[in-house]
Write a protein that holds these residues in place. Structure first.
Motif, PDB file in Angstrom:
ATOM      1  N   ASN A   3       0.830  -1.192   0.000  1.00 33.03           N
ATOM      2  CA  ASN A   3       0.000   0.000   0.000  1.00 33.03           C
ATOM      3  C   ASN A   3       0.872   1.251   0.000  1.00 33.03           C
ATOM      4  O   ASN A   3       2.065   1.199   0.316  1.00 33.03           O
ATOM      5  N   LEU A   4       0.257   2.382  -0.324  1.00 32.30           N
ATOM      6  CA  LEU A   4       0.929   3.667  -0.373  1.00 32.30           C
ATOM      7  C   LEU A   4       0.336   4.567   0.702  1.00 32.30           C
ATOM      8  O   LEU A   4      -0.888   4.711   0.786  1.00 32.30           O
ATOM      9  N   ALA A   5       1.181   5.171   1.528  1.00 28.84           N
ATOM     10  CA  ALA A   5       0.719   6.072   2.582  1.00 28.84           C
ATOM     11  C   ALA A   5       1.391   7.428   2.418  1.00 28.84           C
ATOM     12  O   ALA A   5       2.609   7.550   2.559  1.00 28.84           O
ATOM     13  N   LEU A   6       0.591   8.434   2.114  1.00 28.06           N
ATOM     14  CA  LEU A   6       1.063   9.798   1.925  1.00 28.06           C
ATOM     15  C   LEU A   6       0.570  10.664   3.082  1.00 28.06           C
ATOM     16  O   LEU A   6      -0.578  10.520   3.520  1.00 28.06           O
ATOM     17  N   PHE A   7       1.417  11.561   3.536  1.00 28.65           N
ATOM     18  CA  PHE A   7       1.083  12.413   4.673  1.00 28.65           C
ATOM     19  C   PHE A   7       1.408  13.866   4.348  1.00 28.65           C
ATOM     20  O   PHE A   7       2.547  14.179   3.990  1.00 28.65           O
ATOM     21  N   ASP A   8       0.442  14.748   4.506  1.00 28.96           N
ATOM     22  CA  ASP A   8       0.754  16.162   4.588  1.00 28.96           C
ATOM     23  C   ASP A   8       1.485  16.377   5.915  1.00 28.96           C
ATOM     24  O   ASP A   8       1.456  15.510   6.792  1.00 28.96           O
ATOM     25  N   LEU A   9       2.104  17.524   6.086  1.00 31.05           N
ATOM     26  CA  LEU A   9       2.888  17.754   7.297  1.00 31.05           C
ATOM     27  C   LEU A   9       2.243  18.771   8.234  1.00 31.05           C
ATOM     28  O   LEU A   9       1.801  18.441   9.324  1.00 31.05           O
ATOM     29  N   ASP A  10       2.174  20.023   7.795  1.00 27.84           N
ATOM     30  CA  ASP A  10       1.742  21.098   8.679  1.00 27.84           C
ATOM     31  C   ASP A  10       0.258  20.990   9.018  1.00 27.84           C
ATOM     32  O   ASP A  10      -0.591  20.861   8.129  1.00 27.84           O
ATOM     33  N   HIS A  11      -0.034  21.023  10.297  1.00 27.16           N
ATOM     34  CA  HIS A  11      -1.391  20.878  10.830  1.00 27.16           C
ATOM     35  C   HIS A  11      -1.997  19.506  10.531  1.00 27.16           C
ATOM     36  O   HIS A  11      -3.186  19.310  10.744  1.00 27.16           O
ATOM     37  N   THR A  12      -1.169  18.604  10.038  1.00 27.21           N
ATOM     38  CA  THR A  12      -1.598  17.212   9.837  1.00 27.21           C
ATOM     39  C   THR A  12      -0.801  16.317  10.767  1.00 27.21           C
ATOM     40  O   THR A  12      -1.352  15.775  11.720  1.00 27.21           O
ATOM     41  N   LEU A  13       0.504  16.182  10.516  1.00 31.68           N
ATOM     42  CA  LEU A  13       1.350  15.406  11.427  1.00 31.68           C
ATOM     43  C   LEU A  13       1.858  16.244  12.589  1.00 31.68           C
ATOM     44  O   LEU A  13       2.182  15.702  13.656  1.00 31.68           O
ATOM     45  N   ILE A  14       1.978  17.549  12.376  1.00 27.97           N
ATOM     46  CA  ILE A  14       2.367  18.429  13.483  1.00 27.97           C
ATOM     47  C   ILE A  14       1.275  19.492  13.651  1.00 27.97           C
ATOM     48  O   ILE A  14       0.690  19.943  12.663  1.00 27.97           O
ATOM     49  N   PRO A  15       1.006  19.901  14.888  1.00 26.69           N
ATOM     50  CA  PRO A  15      -0.098  20.826  15.138  1.00 26.69           C
ATOM     51  C   PRO A  15       0.299  22.292  14.964  1.00 26.69           C
ATOM     52  O   PRO A  15      -0.112  23.160  15.739  1.00 26.69           O
ATOM     53  N   THR A  16       1.098  22.564  13.967  1.00 27.03           N
ATOM     54  CA  THR A  16       1.560  23.919  13.700  1.00 27.03           C
ATOM     55  C   THR A  16       1.964  23.993  12.241  1.00 27.03           C
ATOM     56  O   THR A  16       1.946  22.980  11.530  1.00 27.03           O
ATOM     57  N   ASP A  17       2.315  25.169  11.763  1.00 29.48           N
ATOM     58  CA  ASP A  17       2.785  25.356  10.394  1.00 29.48           C
ATOM     59  C   ASP A  17       4.288  25.631  10.433  1.00 29.48           C
ATOM     60  O   ASP A  17       4.718  26.688  10.898  1.00 29.48           O
ATOM     61  N   SER A  18       5.071  24.685   9.981  1.00 28.23           N
ATOM     62  CA  SER A  18       6.523  24.800  10.109  1.00 28.23           C
ATOM     63  C   SER A  18       7.084  25.973   9.317  1.00 28.23           C
ATOM     64  O   SER A  18       8.040  26.632   9.747  1.00 28.23           O
ATOM     65  N   ASP A  19       6.502  26.259   8.151  1.00 29.75           N
ATOM     66  CA  ASP A  19       6.953  27.374   7.328  1.00 29.75           C
ATOM     67  C   ASP A  19       6.721  28.699   8.049  1.00 29.75           C
ATOM     68  O   ASP A  19       7.615  29.553   8.135  1.00 29.75           O
ATOM     69  N   HIS A  20       5.524  28.866   8.573  1.00 35.37           N
ATOM     70  CA  HIS A  20       5.176  30.093   9.282  1.00 35.37           C
ATOM     71  C   HIS A  20       6.026  30.242  10.553  1.00 35.37           C
ATOM     72  O   HIS A  20       6.516  31.336  10.862  1.00 35.37           O
ATOM     73  N   GLU A  21       6.208  29.124  11.256  1.00 33.83           N
ATOM     74  CA  GLU A  21       7.020  29.164  12.476  1.00 33.83           C
ATOM     75  C   GLU A  21       8.482  29.474  12.174  1.00 33.83           C
ATOM     76  O   GLU A  21       9.158  30.165  12.946  1.00 33.83           O
TER      77      GLU A  21
END
Length: 228
Positions: A3-21
């Motif tokens: 199977n294939l598992a794709l994950f968004d990052l910001d506000h998905t795996l982490i509860p913040t926006d890494s770019d904004h932070e």
């Protein structure tokens, strides 16, 4: 069949926006003019939430402070950023979600519109080798050379995420049809194009627009940070 598992990052795996932070972090370090830079990143972040982000203009702004700085200095700043901002935001439930797919033998990839300089160490913290992120141009095209302050290639944003994922799969000799299940976890309505592409779209901590869309489509919905 894998199977294939794709994950968004910001506000998905982490509860913040890494770019904004990251933008707020370099303001704190005094690398950029605080008033101008904060105004710009706040404006772009608002555009993103409305689904109206000019990704190329945004990349020019967010990447400009990286230009021509020694990579060792950038790495040191990023290590500090990870220690002060990102690692405290990592949650056991998010780490376990990724680990569950890895232990099942799924092909895992983080697919984010945030640039690869910011997100590569975060993907490493999740133990995910494959990262699709907005690419950062270097002065001579070599991975460890100074950055130019510009993006390169197809940005992994909205439909660009599909382009980048399909290019990666093709490099492995695979297509969507090679997977019995393809999962994508995301919080953002900007990711509806890729969510529509997979067999198992999962609206994760969804924004209001994505929540309404997921409910209409009968997609799985859950809050990763407040599991039931």
């Amino acid at each position: 069949m894998t199977n294939l598992a794709l994950f968004d990052l910001d506000h998905t795996l982490i509860p913040t926006d890494s770019d904004h932070e990251w933008g707020r972090f370099i303001v704190k370090l005094g690398i950029v003019d605080a008033e101008t830079y904060l105004r710009d990143i706040d404006r772009f972040y608002a555009d993103y939430k409305r689904g109206q982000l000019d990704i190329h203009a945004y990349l020019e702004t967010i990447l400009a402070p990286l230009a021509h700085r020694p990579r060792a200095q950038l790495a040191a700043w990023h290590e500090q950023f990870m220690h002060e901002v990102i690692k405290p935001a990592l949650t056991p439930v998010a780490l376990e979600l990724v680990r569950k797919h890895q232990e099942a033998g799924d092909l895992c990839c983080i697919v984010t519109a945030t640039n690869e300089f910011i997100t590569r160490p975060i993907a490493d913290a999740f133990g995910v080798e494959m990262l699709i992120a907005c690419e950062v141009e270097t002065t001579d095209g070599q991975p460890h050379s100074p950055f130019t302050g510009r993006g390169t290639g197809t940005p992994s944003y909205r439909e660009g995420k599909i382009v980048r994922v399909e290019s990666w799969l093709a490099s492995l000799g695979k297509t969507w049809a090679d997977f019995e299940h393809s999962y994508f976890y995301s919080d953002s309505h900007n990711d509806i194009p890729l969510l529509e592409k997979v067999t198992d779209p999962i609206a994760t901590n969804p924004d209001a627009t994505l929540l309404a869309h997921a409910q209409a489509k009968g997609w799985r919905i859950f809050d990763l940070f407040q599991p039931s």
